[in-house]
Design a protein around this motif. Structure first.
Motif, PDB file in Angstrom:
ATOM      1  N   PHE A   1      49.520  34.183  39.530  1.00  0.00           N
ATOM      2  CA  PHE A   1      48.119  34.022  39.139  1.00  0.00           C
ATOM      3  C   PHE A   1      47.804  34.951  37.974  1.00  0.00           C
ATOM      4  CE2 PHE A   1      43.481  35.067  40.122  1.00  0.00           C
ATOM      5  CZ  PHE A   1      43.005  33.913  39.513  1.00  0.00           C
ATOM      6  N   GLY A   2      47.240  34.393  36.894  1.00  0.00           N
ATOM      7  CA  GLY A   2      46.835  35.196  35.754  1.00  0.00           C
ATOM      8  C   GLY A   2      45.346  35.065  35.522  1.00  0.00           C
ATOM      9  N   LEU A   3      44.657  36.194  35.449  1.00  0.00           N
ATOM     10  CA  LEU A   3      43.217  36.221  35.202  1.00  0.00           C
ATOM     11  C   LEU A   3      43.009  36.957  33.886  1.00  0.00           C
ATOM     12  CD1 LEU A   3      40.589  35.339  36.710  1.00  0.00           C
ATOM     13  CD2 LEU A   3      40.391  37.711  37.469  1.00  0.00           C
ATOM     14  N   ILE A   4      42.660  36.217  32.832  1.00  0.00           N
ATOM     15  CA  ILE A   4      42.660  36.759  31.476  1.00  0.00           C
ATOM     16  C   ILE A   4      41.289  36.584  30.835  1.00  0.00           C
ATOM     17  CG2 ILE A   4      43.757  36.600  29.199  1.00  0.00           C
ATOM     18  CD1 ILE A   4      46.196  35.359  30.720  1.00  0.00           C
TER      19      ILE A   4
ATOM     20  N   CYS B   1      50.876  38.712  40.020  1.00  0.00           N
ATOM     21  CA  CYS B   1      49.461  38.711  39.631  1.00  0.00           C
ATOM     22  C   CYS B   1      49.297  39.500  38.334  1.00  0.00           C
ATOM     23  CB  CYS B   1      48.596  39.322  40.725  1.00  0.00           C
ATOM     24  SG  CYS B   1      46.826  39.307  40.337  1.00  0.00           S
ATOM     25  N   LEU B   2      48.608  38.889  37.376  1.00  0.00           N
ATOM     26  CA  LEU B   2      48.298  39.516  36.098  1.00  0.00           C
ATOM     27  C   LEU B   2      46.790  39.537  35.923  1.00  0.00           C
ATOM     28  CD1 LEU B   2      48.783  40.323  33.053  1.00  0.00           C
ATOM     29  CD2 LEU B   2      48.887  37.871  32.589  1.00  0.00           C
TER      30      LEU B   2
ATOM     31  N   ILE C   1      54.789  41.506  42.164  1.00  0.00           N
ATOM     32  CA  ILE C   1      54.524  42.118  40.858  1.00  0.00           C
ATOM     33  C   ILE C   1      53.022  42.134  40.603  1.00  0.00           C
ATOM     34  CG2 ILE C   1      54.872  41.920  38.366  1.00  0.00           C
ATOM     35  CD1 ILE C   1      57.526  40.536  38.925  1.00  0.00           C
ATOM     36  N   LEU C   2      52.482  43.304  40.288  1.00  0.00           N
ATOM     37  CA  LEU C   2      51.073  43.442  39.932  1.00  0.00           C
ATOM     38  C   LEU C   2      50.999  44.098  38.557  1.00  0.00           C
ATOM     39  CD1 LEU C   2      48.065  43.229  40.541  1.00  0.00           C
ATOM     40  CD2 LEU C   2      48.217  45.392  41.800  1.00  0.00           C
ATOM     41  N   TYR C   3      50.457  43.352  37.590  1.00  0.00           N
ATOM     42  CA  TYR C   3      50.394  43.808  36.201  1.00  0.00           C
ATOM     43  C   TYR C   3      48.924  43.840  35.793  1.00  0.00           C
ATOM     44  CZ  TYR C   3      51.701  44.065  31.221  1.00  0.00           C
ATOM     45  OH  TYR C   3      51.867  44.456  29.917  1.00  0.00           O
ATOM     46  N   ILE C   4      48.414  45.040  35.494  1.00  0.00           N
ATOM     47  CA  ILE C   4      47.010  45.207  35.133  1.00  0.00           C
ATOM     48  C   ILE C   4      46.945  45.823  33.742  1.00  0.00           C
ATOM     49  CG2 ILE C   4      44.818  46.259  35.781  1.00  0.00           C
ATOM     50  CD1 ILE C   4      45.890  46.407  38.658  1.00  0.00           C
TER      51      ILE C   4
END
Length: 501
Positions: free
Chosen positions: A287-290, A312-313, A339-342
């Protein structure tokens, strides 16, 4: 080893010379009896007029950038060829002898940016199953006769100009399609023609099992979910984007796509909550929230909808203050997240607010935090005990961080906390004073640390007994010289592991 075994096998011959800087095609004796030829990533500019390879099944010529033309009769004697890869070459067209490839199954032409036409007799390839023409100048009219394709990969500009010439009405004619891929696009033309294109895609036959597609708005995604017969199949996989941007983060969302059916959802430049997100998110793995507005936490999308999430991004979401905000039910949250990328979340204060139920984040292996200038807490109370699998931690340009593991949030911390942490990267943290308050933790798996522009960090949490697997310490020489040591023997031990600049 595979090549060596093939040379010893009866009835097979491979010629593989990738990345060797070849400017000329090898001599006939090397390839005339070959079953498979690989000359990828070379500097070929020309090909032989003929290639008499009656037994050839695979020909790989990709990324020979200087190859701009294929001789007219080059494919004349390749009737057994099954796979032809020309992607990333400079060709403008294919010769008419392509029609001789009557056994061809896969044709890769992606990233041939100068390719503008195919010969009319391309329809002779009646066994072709996979066609990849992403990043070319080809359009739908040129491949419309290949209705038996099982896999079609295109760019969204593929449609531009077609809708103005006549009603689209062609994608649904590919009645055997199992996989359909349309790369993301930013073009205004795509937005104007989106309604017709989405309607076509929604009516693709029931055989479809995989779809990559960019929807202009949530409305179009909802239309697809409600209309498409393929969406209702249990074996259906998808890579969906809603909104417009480039594909910068696609690799992050696809980095863990090691599953047979891997589903990803990207929301770009959107706002608030739409009911269709619930249905799609429940079966989403990445899931990417941009650049999303109108939500203050990732958990606003419903933690019950994130049980299958592996990646998750969160990027550029200016209103998000916390990733998970409170958990009163006691049920585990993000239990399968790996993976959690903030990145670039300016108002983020903490990752987790409130109670952390047992089993939450139990699979997390990678945590990356960059450009979060208001972030003060990484591991809130109880969170660090829920991270038995965390292997990689990176914190960069988070200017309020003073402690990686805060003492006030982690009273009575077990010595075996973060048992699998392998790499620790800390960059541009001007207020960082401590990784951990003392040297009581074991750090049993730690192998590499990198510290840069963290000049307030004066102590490392190591002694002569812990961090036994540590092999590399990267940092700046000025920082290393300013460190304060409890025991000179520890300094001498760690000095041999240093890579300083």
């Amino acid at each position: 080893m595979a090549l060596k075994i093939s040379f010893q096998s009866n009835g097979s011959k491979f010629m593989a010379k990738p990345c060797e800087g070849l400017q000329d095609f090898p001599g006939r004796k090397e390839w005339e009896d070959a079953n498979r030829i690989s000359l990828m990533d070379n500097e070929l500019c020309t090909l032989p007029e003929f290639l008499h390879c009656h037994n050839l099944s695979t020909l790989l010529l990709q990324r020979n950038n200087g190859l701009i033309a294929i001789p007219k009769f080059f494919f004349q004697s390749m009737r057994s060829l099954r796979v032809l890869d020309l992607h990333g070459t400079g060709i403008e067209s294919l010769p008419s002898s392509i029609s001789n490839l009557i056994c061809l199954r896969g044709l890769y032409l992606n990233s041939c940016t100068h390719l503008i036409q195919l010969p009319p007799n391309i329809r002779a390839l009646d066994r072709l199953e996979l066609l990849d023409i992403r990043g070319t100048k080809l359009n739908l009219l040129q491949i419309g006769s290949l209705i038996w394709l099982k896999c079609l990969r295109i760019s969204s500009n593929f449609f531009i100009g077609i809708c103005t010439q006549r009603k689209l009405g062609n994608i649904s004619s590919f009645v055997s399609l199992e996989e359909f891929c349309v790369d993301d696009d930013l073009s205004v033309e795509w937005r104007y023609k989106a309604s017709e294109i989405v309607m076509e895609v929604a009516t693709l036959p029931f055989k479809l099992t995989s779809l990559k597609f960019c929807f202009p708005t949530m409305h179009f995604l909802q239309f697809f979910v409600q209309t498409s017969p393929a969406w209702k199949k249990k074996c259906f996989s998808f890579q969906f984007s809603v909104g417009y941007q480039d594909s910068t983060y696609s690799s992050i969302l696809e980095s863990s796509s090691d599953y047979p059916s891997y589903n990803s959802l990207k929301l770009v430049n959107g706002e608030g909550w739409h009911p269709v997100i619930k249905h799609v998110l429940k079966v989403t793995n990445a899931f990417g929230l941009i650049n999303h507005k109108g939500v203050s936490a990732l958990s606003n999308f419903g933690t019950n909808n994130m049980k299958n999430m592996h990646v998750c991004l969160v990027d550029g979401c200016n209103e998000i203050r916390v990733i998970i905000n409170g958990c009163t039910s006691g049920k585990r949250v993000l239990e399968n997240l790996k993976i959690l990328y903030i990145n670039n979340v300016p108002k983020l204060r903490s990752i987790w607010q409130g109670f952390v139920p047992d089993g939450s984040l139990a699979q997390l292996t990678t945590l990356t935090l960059t450009k979060c200038p208001e972030l003060k807490r990484i591991f809130s109370s109880g969170m660090i005990q829920r991270l038995p699998r965390l292997q990689h931690l990176r914190v960069e340009e988070c200017y309020q961080i003073e402690e990686i593991i805060m003492v006030s949030e982690n009273h009575g911390l077990n010595v075996d906390a973060l048992p699998r942490l392998k790499t620790l990267v800390l960059i541009d943290l001007p207020k960082l004073r401590s990784i951990w308050v003392d040297d009581s933790l074991e750090w049993p798996s730690l192998q590499r640390i990198k510290i840069s522009m963290c000049y307030m960090l004066k102590r490392l949490p190591f002694n002569n007994a812990n961090a036994a697997k540590l092999r590399f310490i990267e940092g700046q020489e000025l920082w290393w010289k300013a460190l304060v040591w409890k025991d000179d023997a520890v300094k001498q031990r760690l000095k041999f592991l240093c890579i300083l600049n």
